[in-house]
Design an enzyme around this catalytic site. Sequence first.
Site, mmCIF file in Angstrom:
data_model
loop_
_atom_site.group_PDB
_atom_site.id
_atom_site.type_symbol
_atom_site.label_atom_id
_atom_site.label_comp_id
_atom_site.label_asym_id
_atom_site.label_seq_id
_atom_site.Cartn_x
_atom_site.Cartn_y
_atom_site.Cartn_z
ATOM 1 N N GLU A 268 0.822 -1.214 0.000
ATOM 2 C CA GLU A 268 0.000 0.000 0.000
ATOM 3 C C GLU A 268 0.859 1.269 0.000
ATOM 4 O O GLU A 268 1.270 1.744 1.058
ATOM 5 C CB GLU A 268 -0.937 0.020 1.221
ATOM 6 C CG GLU A 268 -1.819 1.266 1.231
ATOM 7 C CD GLU A 268 -2.810 1.332 2.402
ATOM 8 O OE1 GLU A 268 -2.771 0.460 3.278
ATOM 9 O OE2 GLU A 268 -3.623 2.265 2.416
ATOM 10 N N LYS B 229 -2.427 -1.992 -3.240
ATOM 11 C CA LYS B 229 -3.500 -1.152 -2.673
ATOM 12 C C LYS B 229 -3.131 0.316 -2.863
ATOM 13 O O LYS B 229 -2.494 0.931 -2.004
ATOM 14 C CB LYS B 229 -3.677 -1.489 -1.186
ATOM 15 C CG LYS B 229 -4.686 -0.617 -0.469
ATOM 16 C CD LYS B 229 -5.126 -1.211 0.857
ATOM 17 C CE LYS B 229 -6.004 -0.244 1.623
ATOM 18 N NZ LYS B 229 -6.735 -0.854 2.724
HETATM 19 P P1 13P Z 1 -9.473 4.134 3.955
HETATM 20 O O1 13P Z 1 -10.276 3.373 2.955
HETATM 21 O O2 13P Z 1 -10.291 4.753 5.055
HETATM 22 O O3 13P Z 1 -8.512 5.088 3.303
HETATM 23 O O4 13P Z 1 -8.584 3.074 4.719
HETATM 24 C C1 13P Z 1 -7.928 2.113 3.987
HETATM 25 C C2 13P Z 1 -6.674 1.741 4.651
HETATM 26 O O5 13P Z 1 -6.477 0.598 4.970
HETATM 27 C C3 13P Z 1 -5.678 2.793 4.893
HETATM 28 O O6 13P Z 1 -4.454 2.201 5.261
#
Ligand code: 13P
Length: 336
Positions: free
Chosen positions: A175, A217
């Site tokens: 991510e 992600k």
């Molecule tokens: P949000 O969808 O609220 O951005 O959170 C996703 C997430 O896992 C952030 O690390």
Amino acid sequence: MTELNEIALKIISDGKGILAADESNGTMTKRLEAVGMDSTPENRLEFRETLFSSESMKECIGGVILYDETINQITSSGKSIPDLIYSYGAIPGIKVDTGAKNLANSLEEKITEGLDGLRERLKKYYKLGARFTKWRGVFSISNKYPSKQAINSNAHSLARYSALAQENKMVPIVEPEVLMDGDHSAEDCLSITSEVIKKCFDELILHKVDLSGIILKPNMILSGNQSNHKISNDEVSKKTIQCLKSSVPNEVPGIAFLSGGQSEIEATENLNLINKNNNTNFIMTYSYGRALQQGALKVWSDSNKDTKATQKIFNHRAKMCTLASLGNWSKEVENK
Ligand code: 13P
């Protein structure tokens, strides 16, 4: 098909997405206090157990990302949280980074920590039932940032984390979040997100990570939340696809977007258009935190923890997101 690829596909196929319920205690405290609830371990468990035992877990949610406190908690029926998630056919995952700290010599930027002792923690989480993991690197956009220092160091950490997760038979969610905070244009978001993602893959390849056994992600391509030049949802979807097409290797099975501060409807509508316009081979789904939970959390608090009322809202939201992952969402089904 490798075991890791199989797990990744199980989590994100057929319109299924990921429920990101891995807020740290600090973040969860902010979310609970915003709706007037106390942030106790019991309350955190009760709200999350309400979501994890909702009907939509079966058709919509392929994986749930947990926080360390939650994966160790026992539900009201005596089951462990991972067992509860498995009983609905979903796979439990775990956030393994230990948070973003100031980056030395570039103190306005962040570096995500948690590599020390990670191998041992991963083994513990595997035993508790986790089969996938998450690590979030965070980047902000301004005239000066993100610096090459922040891009390179976070990409390096994401790659080392991913190699360790795979060594321990778990799928890493990679991510790299480029934040929407600021007045930057969508074009800036596009070029910076593309640069960040490309650097992540350079490092993942250098660290011999099996790309067929990860889930990316990323953020969607949006203009900054203080920008006067908003772009249409259709442009968001086209720019997002353009970014991913040019920066993600073909071996990657799928992409699960974060919501990043978009409203529930915005995050659903954008995902739907991304899937309608998707001309890649990547599965494009959701890994939402706020955009899946916001409405449910409000009702949970307003209704004095009414399980049925809370689950009704969550079920609807999860269903809408799953329709969006298939490109089948519309305003009509949203309001039905
Ligand atoms: P949000 O969808 O609220 O951005 O959170 C996703 C997430 O896992 C952030 O690390």
